[in-house]
Design a protein around this motif. Structure first.
Motif, PDB file in Angstrom:
ATOM      1  N   ALA A  50       0.722   0.693  11.155  1.00 20.06           N
ATOM      2  CA  ALA A  50       2.126   0.942  11.490  1.00 20.06           C
ATOM      3  C   ALA A  50       2.851   1.757  10.415  1.00 20.06           C
ATOM      4  CB  ALA A  50       2.853  -0.377  11.709  1.00 20.06           C
ATOM      5  N   CYS A  51       2.080   2.330   9.494  1.00 17.58           N
ATOM      6  CA  CYS A  51       2.697   3.042   8.372  1.00 17.58           C
ATOM      7  C   CYS A  51       3.384   4.321   8.843  1.00 17.58           C
ATOM      8  CB  CYS A  51       1.635   3.391   7.345  1.00 17.58           C
ATOM      9  SG  CYS A  51       2.260   4.364   5.969  1.00 17.58           S
ATOM     10  N   THR A  52       4.568   4.549   8.329  1.00 25.27           N
ATOM     11  CA  THR A  52       5.312   5.756   8.695  1.00 25.27           C
ATOM     12  C   THR A  52       5.420   6.742   7.530  1.00 25.27           C
ATOM     13  OG1 THR A  52       7.370   4.655   8.072  1.00 25.27           O
ATOM     14  CG2 THR A  52       6.723   4.512  10.390  1.00 25.27           C
ATOM     15  N   CYS A  53       4.695   6.468   6.450  1.00 24.87           N
ATOM     16  CA  CYS A  53       4.791   7.330   5.271  1.00 24.87           C
ATOM     17  C   CYS A  53       3.902   8.557   5.446  1.00 24.87           C
ATOM     18  CB  CYS A  53       4.332   6.603   4.016  1.00 24.87           C
ATOM     19  SG  CYS A  53       5.172   5.050   3.751  1.00 24.87           S
ATOM     20  N   SER A  54       4.311   9.637   4.788  1.00 25.26           N
ATOM     21  CA  SER A  54       3.455  10.819   4.761  1.00 25.26           C
ATOM     22  C   SER A  54       2.348  10.582   3.737  1.00 25.26           C
ATOM     23  CB  SER A  54       4.277  12.044   4.371  1.00 25.26           C
ATOM     24  OG  SER A  54       4.608  11.966   2.998  1.00 25.26           O
TER      25      SER A  54
ATOM     26  N   PRO B 207       0.818  -1.218   0.000  1.00 26.38           N
ATOM     27  CA  PRO B 207       0.000   0.000   0.000  1.00 26.38           C
ATOM     28  C   PRO B 207       0.855   1.272   0.000  1.00 26.38           C
ATOM     29  CG  PRO B 207      -0.330  -1.286   2.017  1.00 26.38           C
ATOM     30  CD  PRO B 207       0.662  -2.027   1.199  1.00 26.38           C
ATOM     31  N   CYS B 208       2.106   1.175   0.424  1.00 26.75           N
ATOM     32  CA  CYS B 208       2.936   2.367   0.528  1.00 26.75           C
ATOM     33  C   CYS B 208       4.405   1.973   0.533  1.00 26.75           C
ATOM     34  CB  CYS B 208       2.586   3.123   1.806  1.00 26.75           C
ATOM     35  SG  CYS B 208       2.991   2.148   3.267  1.00 26.75           S
ATOM     36  N   PRO B 209       5.312   2.961   0.373  1.00 26.89           N
ATOM     37  CA  PRO B 209       6.737   2.609   0.268  1.00 26.89           C
ATOM     38  C   PRO B 209       7.348   1.994   1.535  1.00 26.89           C
ATOM     39  CG  PRO B 209       6.375   4.948  -0.250  1.00 26.89           C
ATOM     40  CD  PRO B 209       5.062   4.386   0.138  1.00 26.89           C
ATOM     41  N   CYS B 210       6.838   2.291   2.713  1.00 19.38           N
ATOM     42  CA  CYS B 210       7.465   1.737   3.921  1.00 19.38           C
ATOM     43  C   CYS B 210       7.135   0.260   4.085  1.00 19.38           C
ATOM     44  CB  CYS B 210       7.082   2.527   5.179  1.00 19.38           C
ATOM     45  SG  CYS B 210       5.484   2.077   5.897  1.00 19.38           S
ATOM     46  N   ALA B 211       6.046  -0.163   3.457  1.00 19.60           N
ATOM     47  CA  ALA B 211       5.698  -1.577   3.381  1.00 19.60           C
ATOM     48  C   ALA B 211       5.733  -2.266   4.738  1.00 19.60           C
ATOM     49  CB  ALA B 211       6.613  -2.300   2.388  1.00 19.60           C
TER      50      ALA B 211
HETATM   51 ZN   LIG Z   1       3.928   3.424   4.728  1.00 20.47          ZN
END
Ligand SMILES: [Zn+2]
Length: 506
Positions: free
Chosen positions: A360-364, A349-353
Motif C-alpha cells: 500500500a506504499c505511496t512513496c516514490s 520502511p518508508c515515510p508514508c508508513a
Molecule cells: Zn511509503
C-alpha cells in the motif's frame, strides 16, 4: 580553638570522592569566605545554611568564617554539601561538639526552613564513604533506602537540621535505618505475548545471546516496539557489581524509583527522536546528568523511528557505544559515565508508513531510498542484525498457530549460549560474540570455510561488504551457541545472512 572538620562526598561522573569540609571562625568583620573550587550552587550553599540555621533555632556566627573544601583541585558541584557545611559551622561555633562531626559523612541539601531535601547521587557517594573507611553517614530521609544499599555503613536518615543538631548535641540521637528485604523485581513484559512474529522473536533472541545491536524495519503495528521492550527480559539479571553501577547512574540522573532503590534488571530506555543531545548523551547545568544512553548502561537503548533522529545525534552515538563510555564536557567541568548499552533501532520502511506494508506504499522510489539512507553510515555499521518484519497479518499466517515461547524459556537458552561463548572467548577479555574484533575473528574464531560458501558468494557478488562478512560470522557463532553446536554450520551462516541482507523477503 575555633576550627572544625567534617566530611561530605563530591561526584566525578559515577565515582564519589571524599571532600573534607573545614570551617575556621576568627575575630574580624563578619563574613564568609569559601575556598576550594566550589561551583555557583555550592556558593549559594552559604546562604541556605545561614537561613536554615536561623530557622532551626540556632545562631549563625556573626564573625569571619572561612570554609575550605578539599581536595581543592576537585570541582565541587551541586547542593549536597549543605548539611556538612552547616554541621561544620555549628561545630566551629561550639553549638555542637566538634568530636561528633569529625568522622561523620553528611549528605543533603537544606531548605531555607531547615528541612533536609533529597539529593541525586547518594549511592555512589555512600559507596565512596564506605571505601574510605567511614562508618556513619547522615542522609536525607528521602534517600535512606538508597544509601542503605551499601552495607558496612550505618545510615542515619534525617529530615531537618534541627534534628541533626539534637543528634550532634547528644540530646536525641537519630535512629539508624533498618535494612529490610529488597523489593521483588517488577515483572518484565513476556516474549510469549508477541504472536505472529517468529522472525522478530528469533531476532531478539539472537541479539540477546550475542549482545548484537539490532535494527528492526517494518510497517507500523508490526510489533517493533513490543519486541524491543522484551529484549531486556531475555538478558541475564545484573550481578551485584553491575547492579550497583547501574543504580549509581540512575541515582545521579534522578531516575531511581524510591520504592525500588536497586536496579537489578537490565534497563530499557526509549528516548524520543526530538530529544536533545543533552537528554540523549548527558549534560545539564551544575552537576552533569547522564542521558538516556548512559541510563541504558548494561541494558537496552531503543531508538524508535530512528531515521527521524538528527544525523548528528546518530553519529555521536557510535564512539561511546564502541568504547562503552562517554565523556561529557561542560563549562563547569567534565564527567565520564559508562554506557555499554545494546542498541535497538527501529524504522518504518518508508515515510508514508502504511500499516499494510509495501503493497500500500505511496512513496516514490526516490523518497524511499532517501528515507532509508538517512540511517546509513557509521552507526548502522555497528549493527550486526537487520531484520525486516512483515505486516502482522501476513506474519501470523506464516507462523501458523504454534504458541510462541515465553521469555523464561528463551532467556534460559540465551543464558546457556552466553555461557558457551564466554568459555570460548576466555582469556581474550571479551564475553560476547558481538565484541570480537574483525582481526581476532579471522585469526582465532574463523567460521570453517565449507560453512561459509554462501557468504563468500554474497561477498563476491557485492551483496556483502568485508565488514558485513565479519558480522555474518559473528552472528553465525551466536546461532551455533544457541543451538548447542561447537562450530557454525552452513545453515547457521545462511540464517545469519538472512538477518543481514535487508528486505530480502519484500
Ligand atoms: Zn511509503
Amino acid at each position: 580553638m575555633t576550627l572544625a572538620r567534617t566530611w561530605s562526598v563530591g561526584l566525578a561522573g559515577v565515582q564519589g570522592a571524599m571532600v573534607e569540609v573545614e570551617v575556621d571562625i576568627a575575630a574580624g568583620l563578619p563574613g564568609v569566605v569559601l575556598v576550594g573550587l566550589p561551583d555557583a550552587v555550592v556558593r549559594q550553599s552559604v546562604d541556605r545554611v545561614r537561613a536554615a540555621v536561623a530557622n532551626a533555632g540556632g545562631e549563625f556566627p556573626a564573625r569571619r568564617i572561612t570554609i575550605g573544601l578539599s581536595p581543592a583541585a576537585m570541582p565541587k558541584q551541586g547542593s549536597g554539601f549543605d548539611l556538612a557545611l552547616a554541621a561544620a559551622v555549628l561545630a566551629a561555633a561550639g553549638t555542637v561538639r566538634r568530636r561528633a562531626v569529625e568522622h561523620l559523612v553528611l549528605l543533603g541539601e537544606l531548605g531555607l526552613d531547615g528541612s533536609v531535601r533529597g539529593i541525586r547521587g547518594v549511592l555512589p557517594a555512600v559507596l565512596a564513604a564506605a571505601r574510605a573507611g567511614h562508618r556513619q553517614v547522615v542522609v536525607p530521609l528521602a534517600n535512606a533506602a538508597e544509601a542503605a544499599l551499601v552495607e558496612r555503613v550505618e545510615v542515619l536518615p534525617v529530615e531537618s537540621l534541627g534534628r541533626l543538631v539534637e543528634h550532634l548535641k547528644g540530646s536525641a540521637p537519630l535512629t539508624p535505618y533498618e535494612r529490610g528485604p529488597l523489593p521483588a523485581d517488577p515483572p518484565v513484559p513476556d516474549l510469549g505475548d508477541v504472536v505472529g512474529q517468529a522472525a522478530g522473536r528469533r531476532a531478539v533472541e539472537v541479539a540477546a545471546a550475542g549482545g548484537h545491536h539490532l535494527f528492526l524495519t517494518g510497517p507500523p503495528g508490526a510489533g517493533k516496539t513490543m519486541l524491543a521492550e522484551r529484549l531486556p527480559g531475555l538478558l541475564p539479571a545484573l550481578d551485584e557489581q553491575a547492579a550497583l553501577e547501574v543504580t549509581a547512574i540512575h541515582s545521579i540522573a534522578g531516575t531511581l524509583p524510591p520504592e525500588a532503590p536497586l536496579v537489578t534488571r537490565p534497563t530499557f530506555e526509549a528516548p524520543h527522536h526530538s530529544a536533545t543531545m543533552a537528554a540523549l548523551i548527558g549534560g545539564g547545568s551544575g552537576q552533569i546528568r547522564p542521558g538516556a544512553l548512559c541510563r541504558a548502561h548494561r541494558g537496552v537503548l531503543f531508538m524508535d523511528e530512528a531515521p527521524e533522529f538528527p544525523r548528528a545525534v546518530l553519529d555521536t552515538l557510535r564512539q561511546p557505544l564502541e568504547r562503552g563510555q562517554v565523556t561529557i564536557q561542560r563549562a563547569s567541568g567534565s564527567a565520564t559515565f559508562p554506557c555499554r548499552a545494546q542498541l535497538v533501532l527501529a524504522a518504518n520502511p518508508c515515510p508514508c508508513a502504511s500499516a499494510a506494508g509495501d503493497t500500500a506504499c505511496t512513496c516514490s522510489p526516490l523518497e524511499r531510498r532517501r528515507y532509508q539512507s538517512r540511517l546509513s553510515g557509521p552507526l548502522l555499521d555497528r549493527v550486526d542484525l537487520r531484520v525486516d518484519l512483515p505486516p502482522v497479518t501476513r506474519a501470523a499466517w506464516l507462523d501458523g498457530l504454534e504458541a510462541p515461547e515465553s521469555t523464561e524459556v528463551v532467556a534460559g537458552r540465551v543464558a546457556r549460549a552466553r555461557a558457551v561463548a564466554a568459555e570460548r572467548l576466555a582469556g581474550t577479555g571479551l564475553a560476547l560474540n558481538s565484541q570480537v574484533p574483525g582481526r581476532m575473528l579471522r585469526e582465532r574464531f574463523a567460521v570453517p570455510r565449507p560453512s561459509l560458501r554462501l557468504a563468500e558468494r554474497a561477498l563476491e557478488r557485492g551483496g556483502l561488504s568485508v565488514r558485513g562478512f565479519d558480522r555474518v560470522q559473528r552472528v553465525a557463532w551466536t546461532m551455533a551457541d544457541l543451538a548447542g553446536r561447537t562450530v557454525p554450520t552452513a545453515d547457521d551462516v545462511a540464517e545469519a545472512l538472512g538477518m543481514r541482507l535487508q528486505r530480502v523477503a519484500a
